[in-house]
Design an enzyme around this catalytic site. Structure first.
Site, short mmCIF file in Angstrom:
data_model
loop_
_atom_site.label_atom_id
_atom_site.label_comp_id
_atom_site.label_asym_id
_atom_site.label_seq_id
_atom_site.Cartn_x
_atom_site.Cartn_y
_atom_site.Cartn_z
N THR A 153 0.82 -1.21 0.00
CA THR A 153 0.00 0.00 0.00
C THR A 153 0.86 1.27 0.00
O THR A 153 1.89 1.32 0.66
CB THR A 153 -0.90 0.00 1.24
OG1 THR A 153 -1.73 -1.16 1.18
CG2 THR A 153 -1.77 1.23 1.31
N GLY A 192 2.72 -2.78 8.80
CA GLY A 192 3.00 -2.98 10.22
C GLY A 192 4.45 -3.36 10.44
O GLY A 192 5.01 -4.17 9.69
N GLU A 435 -6.43 -5.41 3.51
CA GLU A 435 -6.47 -6.61 2.65
C GLU A 435 -7.70 -6.62 1.73
O GLU A 435 -8.31 -7.65 1.52
CB GLU A 435 -6.45 -7.88 3.51
CG GLU A 435 -5.19 -8.04 4.32
CD GLU A 435 -3.94 -8.08 3.46
OE1 GLU A 435 -4.02 -8.58 2.32
OE2 GLU A 435 -2.90 -7.58 3.92
#
Lengths: 670, 670
Positions: A153, A192, A435
């Site tokens: 992303t 993350g 997702e």
């Protein structure tokens, strides 16, 4: 389990339970041995020094930075502790959904900064590296000699992969790729662990070679020095800031300034770039669907587990909490006795089971498809993809709604961080977006449905999960029958009716002169509706079949309970969608009144077993992490004990009184 | 307004707006002068030194304690700054809903620790003190020589007032009340500002005199020394800990150990205790409904304002964000052009208007009732109470759902704290529970409806807001008409139908042998449904009338827009409740298809004005406090600027690497 005396209300509830709780525990774990293994892992982890948070100042009081440092400390101890278990995760099959490792939620209370290492970095290496790459990278990743994440992303692009801007341009003179971020919006954003934790990551970038773009591909990239942890020259990396949840996930941004990596850093199981820059296409491009589907499948069982945590908290609290006095002179009833409260709680309890069994069913379908793909058979992929899209979308959204309902069912105390419901809410509501964003996924399933419908209009056969549409092809309204299978038929008829309506609307918009994509956009609200209806039909049919199967194999008393939960789910949704049933079946107002009566009956049947059912989720107090939900029901004592941990409560008068409040009040007196 | 160049997408959007934005701004404020006054307050506050947070480390990075101290600092400067305005709030009429003071949201970004001083402490003194008490307490409270809060809720009891355990026992020998907390569950729990801020509070306690209990009454109690701020002897006070939102509200707990206060500390406008301990009843007990209704009315306009903030953020972001490429070779469209996105956004925009106009209408009804009560006429009170209950419940819940939808419409970035959407979500979702829990309030309205229905069955006349029920008394299905007034009739028919169904179910349960309260409980899911249906009928009818009135008085271009928003609201809800319409009206599948088409048409009509409409909410950037929603549309730049403020980003390598990560990775290599 309980250090203190168990609250009398809960003792009473447990006494009246009609089934064997241990049997249901084993069923949920997948057998008595699996239960034992889970408990072993839990015991091992929770008895490891440094991992208990019993006497810590709760995380929510710390600064953002302190929370991160605390999470890293615990994640490191934890990874050491579960290493032997983790190292078994060296095939995709080892990722089969299990509650064995949920104990991590009892350690890093929010989300671990290592989450994407095992959750995305390792699976991507596993599924997209060629054998040499696998041999080189996997052992390092599995043993945590290197720490990785998955950077896809960007600030300007999420679900729309083709829009990613990061480039990987092959330079044959040095046999390197040059990774570059051409704009602010091309910065990687969200991964993350990326911010200050990982020293490696998978970077998804547009591949350019010989002056041509071949679309996005994954690259294995080192971003920090392994000795000093300093970002490598040409790398800008940092954290993106606080969020609604995932506070300790250490989500990061990442920018590249003409950063060079070796040619063999491209993951080459599928497509390749040769030394001279020649691009070799993947044998089957669909094969890369794999990881995406994999993560979406796991989301079903993840949200099912979070539902079970929230359910345990809300149901136990509702058994302990007494309120109001409907009958003068009589004691205040447990709020669990209010039918409105049962209405809020039991559908959530049932949903946890429904999503779990559907998730396992989907995992099996995924495993089978993966094996077929290994043999070169890709036929099932589009269907599996369409299924995983709508199931991930609908289940994440439903789970969030149910958890919010659980939170609200605990009144004001559900708003306290110490109830853990706000944190669970933060974790689960994120699944609606990550997702694959909800609407985008629903429209992907809709494309599949429209294609299927078109095939049906042309008299072609349809693949298994949509073949039911044919039954309703020329049918106006399905004959209503007030039974589980009648409800399932009703849901299929709704799905067919809405698919037809969306399909017709799409073509009507086309007839007004719009091109296909504009017509698609104009009809998209209805297309999403069709997708949702299809998904609900699948959920109803699959979960009913699965629950009946489990019930048949269980002892009679437990079997009854499982069927009650499965039927409650069907009847609840039939009532929710009664408008659609009125449109697409012959259901009458009287039938609906009967459904309502049956619903109220089911609530009453489930009521005596409510605490037993949530006990069977067998979530340890440390994993539950809730003042309201602990096994012993000492709700009010825990609320006060937690409050007294507040650093503000360590001193009777805060310094701000002398600095600000007193001068203000003095001035007012003048 | 903008320091930077405005993003081209927003320039384009503003150019195509078809109405005069300033006219709508004035309409929302209640006239051009009100707009000017609001802007004056905003300018005054935001230019006061110490109140800007532009260069501060954002609150979310601070520890819980630091956030509190920071909030107190700002709240003190703020209260000094708005004192002259605040001092005008010395009658209940001054609390009329206005956006003039919303600027506070731009200073203390979450919730002020002084919130309950002006929001509950002062209004309670105003409405429940006798003239001598008023003369003594009000000036001190208004000038903030003393800082107060309102302590009603206890650890063990919320909405059920009769269950409160705190006692106030009159001792005629010293002419004092003894305030006491007999148990852990009797501790006051939740009041904002109570923890470390207030030195006085209104305590609601069970009044005992001459050995008899007279139920709950309010007392004016000093809890901390005004000089040292130390809790007075016999007082235990502290904070309850972190929550889902309201982090800076300083919610507290409070326990009393036989704490003595003078007899005249009881608020004596209504009931009294004489020196000898004689209890003198209030002339009319219903008069104390006043403050409760007052707060519930204000919640409607509060959530309307929060909706306008969230709408501004989500709509502007959707105009700036480009995503996907439906047509090969063409640029990525603004996501605002996706109909699914319009579907998520525009109903929320409309709802902000609907709740605002309904809130003002309800305030007027409240004012009128208050005047009547002053003249001794209590007739309207039960009706007003029933109305305020369901409107507060439904609007708080709807607003929360809409805000969550706005958040989701911004994809991952809506999950960032810097978008401000999670904070707005935290503030608004609390309104579902506080000042009357959703289900409890809905059942209060249901009691009123059941009474009204019974009256109707006996041929008696009904009060204004429920008189419509009579029309449908013997009617099976209302004749469907595809117009706004047809939709309103449909909603009335639904309300009547569901009231009848709940009423019948109640009596059927009674016939099975249950006593009334058990039958009530069994039918309660349906009773809540009836209440909701009644509330939606009111919302539809009132808001349509009000919006038509505003539209009639506006210039033609603005009038059109107002009617589009009002109609969108009706059509949206008609489609949402199509199942109910199928049951209680003659609507057909074709009518529903026409409604769907009209809905899609309205989305298209509103689309060109979307940015203009949210611009007209005129929320200054400082009050919006959002990286995604600022006037200039510099979304990505702001996201990065905010991220760079993270203390974690101040150093390239966090200390936890050396302490934990490196040792772990080194060990793995061995």
């Amino acid at each position: 389990m309980a250090e203190h005396k168990v609250c009398e209300d809960l003792v009473k509830e447990r006494k009246q339970c009609t089934f064997d709780v241990q049997e249901l525990i084993n069923l949920i774990d997948g057998g008595a041995q699996a239960t034992q293994e889970r408990k072993d892992v839990e015991n091992m982890v929770l008895s490891t020094p440094g991992l208990s948070s019993k006497n810590d100042v709760p995380e929510e009081y710390l600064s953002h930075k302190e929370r991160y440092e605390n999470a890293i400390r615990k994640a490191c101890i934890l990874s050491e502790c579960v290493k032997q278990y983790a190292e078994r995760h060296n095939t995709m099959d080892a990722f089969r959904p299990t509650n064995k490792y949920r104990v991590m939620l009892g350690v890093v209370k929010d989300v671990s900064p290592f989450m994407l290492h095992m959750g995305m970095f390792v699976p991507t290496i596993l599924s997209q590296s060629d054998p040499d790459q696998l041999a080189e990278w996997l052992p390092k990743a599995m043993s945590m000699q290197i720490l990785g994440t998955y950077a896809q992303t960007e600030l300007g692009h999420g679900t729309f992969l083709r829009g990613l801007e990061t480039t990987a341009t092959y330079d044959p003179s040095t046999e390197e790729f040059i990774i570059h971020s051409p704009s602010l919006t091309s910065y990687k954003w969200w991964p993350g662990g990326l911010a200050h934790t990982a020293n490696h990551c998978i970077v998804v970038a547009q591949l350019y070679t010989k002056g041509q773009c071949y679309g996005v591909h994954p690259f294995f990239v080192q971003i920090r020095d392994t000795e000093t942890h300093m970002p490598l020259p040409g790398i800008k990396v940092g954290e993106i800031g606080p969020k609604m949840g995932f506070q300790t996930a250490n989500n990061g941004f990442l920018g590249f300034d003409h950063f060079r990596i070796p040619r063999r850093s491209m993951l080459m199981k599928n497509a390749q770039v040769l030394k001279d820059g020649t691009y070799v296409k993947a044998k089957n491009e669909k094969a890369t669907y794999g990881t995406m589907v994999f993560v979406r499948v796991l989301i079903l069982t993840d949200v099912s587990y979070e539902l079970s945590r929230a359910a345990t908290i809300a149901v136990r609290y509702s058994a302990v909490r007494h309120q109001s006095q409907p009958k003068p002179g009589e004691p205040e009833p447990q709020i669990l006795d209010y039918v409105t409260q049962q209405h809020k709680l039991f559908i959530g309890v049932a949903t946890s089971h429904i999503f779990r069994v559907t998730g396992h069913w989907l995992w099996d379908a995924y495993s089978q498809t993966l094996k077929d793909v290994g043999k070169g058979n890709m036929d099932q992929l589009p269907e599996l993809h369409a299924l995983a899209c709508c199931l991930k979308a609908v289940c994440s959204r439903d789970a969030t709604a149910r958890i919010e309902e659980f939170r609200l069912s605990c009144g004001g105390h559900g708003y306290m961080a110490s109830s853990n419901l706000p944190i669970i809410n933060g974790i689960v509501s994120a699944t609606i977006t990550y997702e694959g964003e909800y609407t985008v996924l629903m429209l992907q399933t809709a494309r599949f449905l429209v294609k299927a419908w078109k095939q049906a209009t042309q008299g072609n056969t349809m693949t298994p999960t949509v073949s039911y549409l044919v039954q309703f092809f020329n049918n106006d309204r399905v004959l209503w029958e007030n039974t589980p299978s009648g409800i399932i038929s009703g849901f299929k008829a709704i799905a067919a009716g809405k698919t037809k309506a969306a399909y017709d609307s799409l073509h009507n918009y086309e007839k007004t002169g719009l091109d296909y994509e504009d017509a698609w956009n104009s009809a998209s609200v209805q297309l999403v509706n069709a997708s949702e209806a299809h998904c609900r039909a699948i959920l109803c049919e699959v979960s009913w079949k699965e629950m009946v199967r489990y019930a048949t194999n269980a002892s009679p008393n437990l079997g009854k309970v499982l069927l009650q939960l499965a039927e409650l789910y069907l009847v609840y949704w039939a009532l929710e969608k009664r408008g659609d049933l009125l449109m697409y079946s012959t259901i009458t107002r009287d039938d609906i009144a009967r459904l309502q009566a049956r619903y109220e009956e089911l609530l009453a049947l489930i009521r005596p077993n409510a605490v037993g059912i949530v006990d069977a989720f067998d979530v340890r107090d440390e994993i539950l992490n809730s003042t309201l939900g602990a096994y012993d029901g000492r709700v009010y004592e825990r609320l006060m004990e937690e409050a007294l941990k507040s650093p503000l409560n360590a001193e009777p008068v805060n310094q701000s009184f002398h600095k600000y409040l007193k001068p203000m009040m003095m001035k007012a007196k003048l």
